[in-house]
Each structure stands twice: as C-alpha cells, then as structure tokens.
Design a protein around this motif. Structure first.
Motif, short mmCIF file in Angstrom:
data_model
loop_
_atom_site.label_atom_id
_atom_site.label_comp_id
_atom_site.label_asym_id
_atom_site.label_seq_id
_atom_site.Cartn_x
_atom_site.Cartn_y
_atom_site.Cartn_z
N LYS A 3 -28.15 -17.48 54.76
CA LYS A 3 -26.93 -16.94 54.15
C LYS A 3 -26.74 -17.61 52.79
O LYS A 3 -26.69 -18.85 52.71
CB LYS A 3 -25.72 -17.19 55.03
CG LYS A 3 -24.40 -16.71 54.40
CD LYS A 3 -23.23 -17.03 55.33
CE LYS A 3 -21.95 -17.14 54.59
NZ LYS A 3 -20.82 -17.57 55.41
N ALA A 4 -26.65 -16.79 51.75
CA ALA A 4 -26.38 -17.32 50.41
C ALA A 4 -24.91 -17.08 50.09
O ALA A 4 -24.43 -15.94 50.20
CB ALA A 4 -27.26 -16.60 49.38
N THR A 5 -24.19 -18.15 49.78
CA THR A 5 -22.81 -18.00 49.31
C THR A 5 -22.85 -18.17 47.80
O THR A 5 -23.21 -19.24 47.29
CB THR A 5 -21.90 -19.06 49.98
OG1 THR A 5 -21.99 -18.89 51.41
CG2 THR A 5 -20.45 -18.88 49.54
N ILE A 6 -22.53 -17.08 47.10
CA ILE A 6 -22.67 -17.05 45.64
C ILE A 6 -21.28 -17.04 45.01
O ILE A 6 -20.44 -16.20 45.33
CB ILE A 6 -23.46 -15.81 45.20
CG1 ILE A 6 -24.84 -15.79 45.87
CG2 ILE A 6 -23.58 -15.76 43.69
CD1 ILE A 6 -25.58 -14.47 45.73
N SER A 7 -21.06 -18.01 44.13
CA SER A 7 -19.78 -18.11 43.44
C SER A 7 -20.01 -17.65 41.99
O SER A 7 -20.87 -18.22 41.30
CB SER A 7 -19.33 -19.57 43.49
OG SER A 7 -18.41 -19.83 42.47
N ILE A 8 -19.27 -16.62 41.58
CA ILE A 8 -19.46 -16.04 40.24
C ILE A 8 -18.18 -16.26 39.46
O ILE A 8 -17.11 -15.76 39.85
CB ILE A 8 -19.79 -14.54 40.35
CG1 ILE A 8 -21.05 -14.32 41.17
CG2 ILE A 8 -19.91 -13.91 38.95
CD1 ILE A 8 -21.15 -12.95 41.80
#
Lengths: 92, 92
Positions: A3-8
């Motif tokens: 699972k990739a948690t991506i913060s943009i």
C-alpha cells in the motif's frame, strides 16, 4: 501486495486560497491559535508488486504521470506491505 | 509552534468514484499492478500552542467542527513541533 500512501501538497511558493479560506473559518470559530493552513491531497494506492522497490517505482510513475502536477505540486510516498483483502469496496 | 498533518479519508464502506476513475486511468496508462485507489484530503495546520497536547486538541476540534465530515470520513492527526517561520505564503 503493498500500500502506497501518497501525500500531494502545493509547493511552498504557490498561494493556497483553499487553505486561507479554512484558516479564516477556523478563526471565526474561535481557533485563534491556528496560524496557517495548507490543503493537499492524499492517495492510497494498493499495488500488486513483487517487492517494495517495485511498488515504489509504480507509485512514483503514477505521481509523475497522473496524480501530481509537476509544476505546482510536490509528492511524498510511504510504502507498507498490505494484506490481499481489499479495503472496503464501498457498499454505501 | 506546532504543525498538525491531518489525513482525512473516506470510511472504508463509502464508495470512492474519484479513486475508481484514477484507478482506471492508471490501468489505461499500463499500470496493471495498481489494484485499488482511494483518494482523500490532507491538511497541514500550523498551531501556536503551548504544548503538543494543546495543539492536538485544537487540531481535533478543527476536524470535528470543520475539516472532516463525521458521517462519511475518518481523520488521523500527526503533530510535530515547527519553527516560527511560516511556510511559503505563496508568492506565485
């Protein structure tokens, strides 16, 4: 499965009207301690990859090609292993 | 000064059409390894508080009263100490 948690987030030099609006609203609600608000997006991406490095590569390319605007946004990726059972597919 | 990084996500039982759309787009771009995508919001809130506990309290109330929809969304708060100099106020 990973699972990739991506913060943009917006680059610091970019004005954030949404953040300003929320900050004013919080001040009107009495939260004077709130000095500043910056809004951003978060994407949780489940990736069927053989290794963490492979998952990170997929997530990075997904950001560069689709999720993040390279001119105005920065992105950060956190990878963790995840179980096969999908997150709730949304029944409501 | 403290910085609260707040992650606001849809509850697992809630359908996420935006996430589904992005997943299809990534598949069309050739990223078949992407199993599922769930989109959310992120708020970075700088709080002028005397202690971490006080900053967490302000951030929690801000979520309950404004930032997160209690019916459809969950929120998670990470608190770290932050320097006084404000993040870029946005000059662009």
């Amino acid at each position: 499965m990973y699972k990739a948690t991506i913060s943009i987030t917006l680059r610091p030099s970019i004005l954030d009207p949404e953040g300003k609006t929320i900050q004013h609203a919080l001040t009107n609600l009495g939260y004077d301690a709130v000095d500043q608000v910056r809004m951003g997006k978060q994407a949780e991406v489940w990736i069927d990859a053989a290794s963490e490095a492979e998952a990170r590569e997929v997530a990075t390319e997904a950001c560069e090609k689709l999720l993040a605007n390279p001119v105005t946004e920065n992105f950060e990726i956190q990878i963790e292993s995840a179980s096969r059972e999908a997150v709730g597919e949304g029944t409501a």
